[in-house]
Scaffold this motif. Structure first.
Motif, PDB file in Angstrom:
ATOM      1  N   GLY A   5       0.795  -1.223   0.000  1.00 29.28           N
ATOM      2  CA  GLY A   5       0.000   0.000   0.000  1.00 29.28           C
ATOM      3  C   GLY A   5       0.822   1.264   0.000  1.00 29.28           C
ATOM      4  N   GLY A  12      -4.330  -2.305  -0.009  1.00 27.85           N
ATOM      5  CA  GLY A  12      -5.655  -2.280  -0.607  1.00 27.85           C
ATOM      6  C   GLY A  12      -6.704  -1.590   0.237  1.00 27.85           C
ATOM      7  N   ASN A  23      -7.879   1.405   0.256  1.00 28.11           N
ATOM      8  CA  ASN A  23      -7.615   2.777   0.710  1.00 28.11           C
ATOM      9  C   ASN A  23      -7.171   2.859   2.170  1.00 28.11           C
ATOM     10  N   THR A  83      -3.325   0.296  -5.686  1.00 27.87           N
ATOM     11  CA  THR A  83      -4.017   0.420  -4.404  1.00 27.87           C
ATOM     12  C   THR A  83      -3.456  -0.544  -3.370  1.00 27.87           C
ATOM     13  N   SER A 104      -8.597   0.446 -12.242  1.00 22.53           N
ATOM     14  CA  SER A 104      -9.711   1.234 -11.717  1.00 22.53           C
ATOM     15  C   SER A 104     -11.043   0.556 -12.009  1.00 22.53           C
ATOM     16  N   PHE A 156     -11.435  -2.457  -9.729  1.00 23.51           N
ATOM     17  CA  PHE A 156     -11.757  -2.031  -8.375  1.00 23.51           C
ATOM     18  C   PHE A 156     -13.217  -1.582  -8.284  1.00 23.51           C
TER      19      PHE A 156
END
Length: 543
Positions: free
Chosen positions: A69, A211, A213, A280, A330, A333
């Motif tokens: 991360g 991952g 966030n 991410t 993106s 995700f």
């Protein structure tokens, strides 16, 4: 059938980026081999590995950081600092193996400092490592403003040794397909990294931290995993990999300089992303990073074989691939979030006839991503076609500029070079091509006289005999008359230079030709070219 495929891709979603990367590499290489017969040579494939140790080793460390991360921009500064520091210590008489151990320890300490700032001082990884990059770059020039040549015998042996491939080479004549010792080191690091990431607690913790966030990092803490210790350790490992990459680079080029590896951190990150690693965090495989690096190499090889494109097209293509893979990440995700939202609604038994918000968001993002990708392709096509049409129109109307009209590679003026040698010159040197398609021939004589001819102008320059003796000594000590110096000619790109260099000394004469921008030419060859360019006069006109 549609439902079966949907279930298959859903259940194997984590393998999609890796599969796409591997498929892309073999597809591009197959196309290149079909178009250019030279790419069918096994040595061309092996050259992808020979020229990649410093990139792959650094990318492996970056892969671990990204999966956790984080991000590390200090790798380029660390690589450059390692080349300069190792060259300076070798020049001071240090044992080469002690230098290597010292550089690796320095990289680990540097990485540990970065990790500590991020973990305990709560500095954002981007800011902390950016500061680290500039600090390392500054330290390079604190050690030396100029490049430091590496003359150590151990480094030379490592850099010049060829490991012949059984069944693809002749051991008796020492010819055939080969790899370098640093390729073995690179693959050893690669295998160890795979083992660490998938079969140790450290590797599993990295995947658990990345991952979502940052939410997964908090979850890992609640699970009792050593998050802080692992975060410091992963930056320490990356510092080790950066230092090892710097050692590999210094062995490859035979010198150290603070200007080496400019923008290298972005190249490493691009290789990681193209390799299928999710920015991410939490997803991706070291195996994919290998193919991300190889894709960069095969693109450069294709451009060299094409012979009409600038080497900058490597950066353009890699940049577009990076954008594509980031967009794909993106979408994956967003799809995952939409599926989670749908499952949550179903679990709450709130069945509604309208589409779930997550699905709507995913479809909208897919639309904008595909629209953006199509726009980039269209704009790129318009630019390329526009340039081609403008060039064709200029040629048809006769309005092309002198530079464009002269922009054809000239034939090697072998007769002129041979006449210089017959007149007693110890060196005949031609630089041919470039953006202005110049054609310069120089001759250097034992008495220090340098004569030059570019077809429209003849110039002369006088240097001391000591300078000539120093130049000849530098050329011979770099193995000019050995098998370590060899031709690596291929069709140059539109802005590349072709080099022909004939040296006559002590009853021996040898001519070697190469093209700049190539990854297969001996590093010592470019050192010789740089020495010659430093003393030759400059022409006032372009033919």
């Amino acid at each position: 059938m549609k439902r079966t495929l949907s279930l298959f891709f859903t259940n194997n979603r984590k393998f999609l980026p890796l599969s796409a990367t591997i498929l892309l590499f073999f597809l591009v290489y197959a196309i290149g081999a079909g178009v250019y017969s030279g790419m069918r040579d096994p040595q061309i494939f092996l050259n992808l590995f020979i020229s990649s140790p410093f990139l792959l080793i650094s990318a492996i460390g970056m892969t671990m950081v990204v999966i956790s991360g984080g991000i590390d921009l200090s790798v380029s500064g660390m690589v450059a600092l390692t080349t300069v520091a190792s060259a300076a210590l070798l020049r001071a008489g240090w044992d080469p193996w002690l230098v290597i151990l010292t550089m690796l320890a320095m990289g680990m300490v540097f990485g540990a400092i970065m990790g500590s700032l991020i973990t305990f001082m709560k500095v954002q990884p981007f800011i902390a490592t950016l500061a680290g990059m500039w600090f390392a770059r500054g330290m390079c020039f604190f050690i030396s403003d100029d490049a430091i040549k590496i003359t150590d015998r151990t480094f030379k042996i490592i850099g010049q040794t060829k490991i012949l491939i059984p069944g693809m080479s002749d051991v008796t004549t020492r010819t055939g397909n080969y790899i370098s010792p640093m390729v073995v080191v690179m693959m050893l690091v690669f295998v160890i990294a795979i083992f660490v990431m998938h079969f140790t607690r450290f590797g599993r913790t990295l995947y658990a931290m990345g991952g979502n966030n940052g939410a997964n990092e908090n979850s890992a803490r609640l699970m009792g995993l050593p998050v802080d210790r692992t975060k410091v350790l992963v930056y320490t490992v990356n510092g080790f990999c950066s230092a090892l990459a710097g050692i590999a680079l210094s062995i490859y080029v035979g010198s150290g300089h603070g200007l080496y590896a400019p923008g290298f951190e972005m190249t490493v990150i691009a290789a990681v992303v193209v390799g299928g690693i999710m920015l991410t965090g939490g997803e991706g495989y070291v195996f994919g990073t290998l193919f991300g690096v190889l894709i960069t190499g095969v693109i450069q090889t294709l451009i060299q074989f094409n012979g009409r494109l600038s080497s900058w097209w490597t950066n353009i293509v890699v940049g577009l691939l990076t954008l594509f893979f980031i967009g794909a990440q993106s979408l994956l995700f967003a799809r995952k979030k939409s599926q989670m939202a749908t499952q949550k609604q179903l679990s709450q038994a709130k069945r509604v006839k309208r589409t779930a918000p997550g699905v709507v968001f995913y479809k909208r993002r897919s639309f904008w991503y595909l629209s953006g990708a199509a726009s980039v392709i269209v704009v790129l096509a318009v630019v390329v076609l526009g340039n081609l049409q403008r060039t064709s129109a200029d040629e048809a109307s006769g309005n092309s500029t002198p530079v464009q009209a002269a922009c054809q590679l000239q034939a090697y003026r072998r007769e002129l070079a041979e006449s210089f040698i017959q007149q007693g010159a110890i060196l005949a040197y031609e630089r041919n091509g470039g953006a202005q398609c110049i054609d310069e021939v120089y001759a250097i004589f034992p008495d220090g006289r340098i004569a030059g001819d570019n077809g429209s102008e003849q110039i002369e320059k006088q240097v001391s005999t000591a300078d000539v003796e120093k130049l000849v000594e530098a050329i011979t000590t770099r193995g000019w008359f050995t098998n370590e110096m060899y031709d690596t000619w291929h069709t140059p790109c539109g802005q590349c230079f072709g080099y022909y260099l004939t040296v006559q000394y002590d009853g021996q004469t040898k001519t070697i030709k190469a093209v700049d921008g190539g990854t297969d030419a001996p590093s010592n060859y470019w050192q010789v070219v740089a020495l010659i360019n430093s003393i030759t006069p400059k022409f006032n006109s372009v033919p």
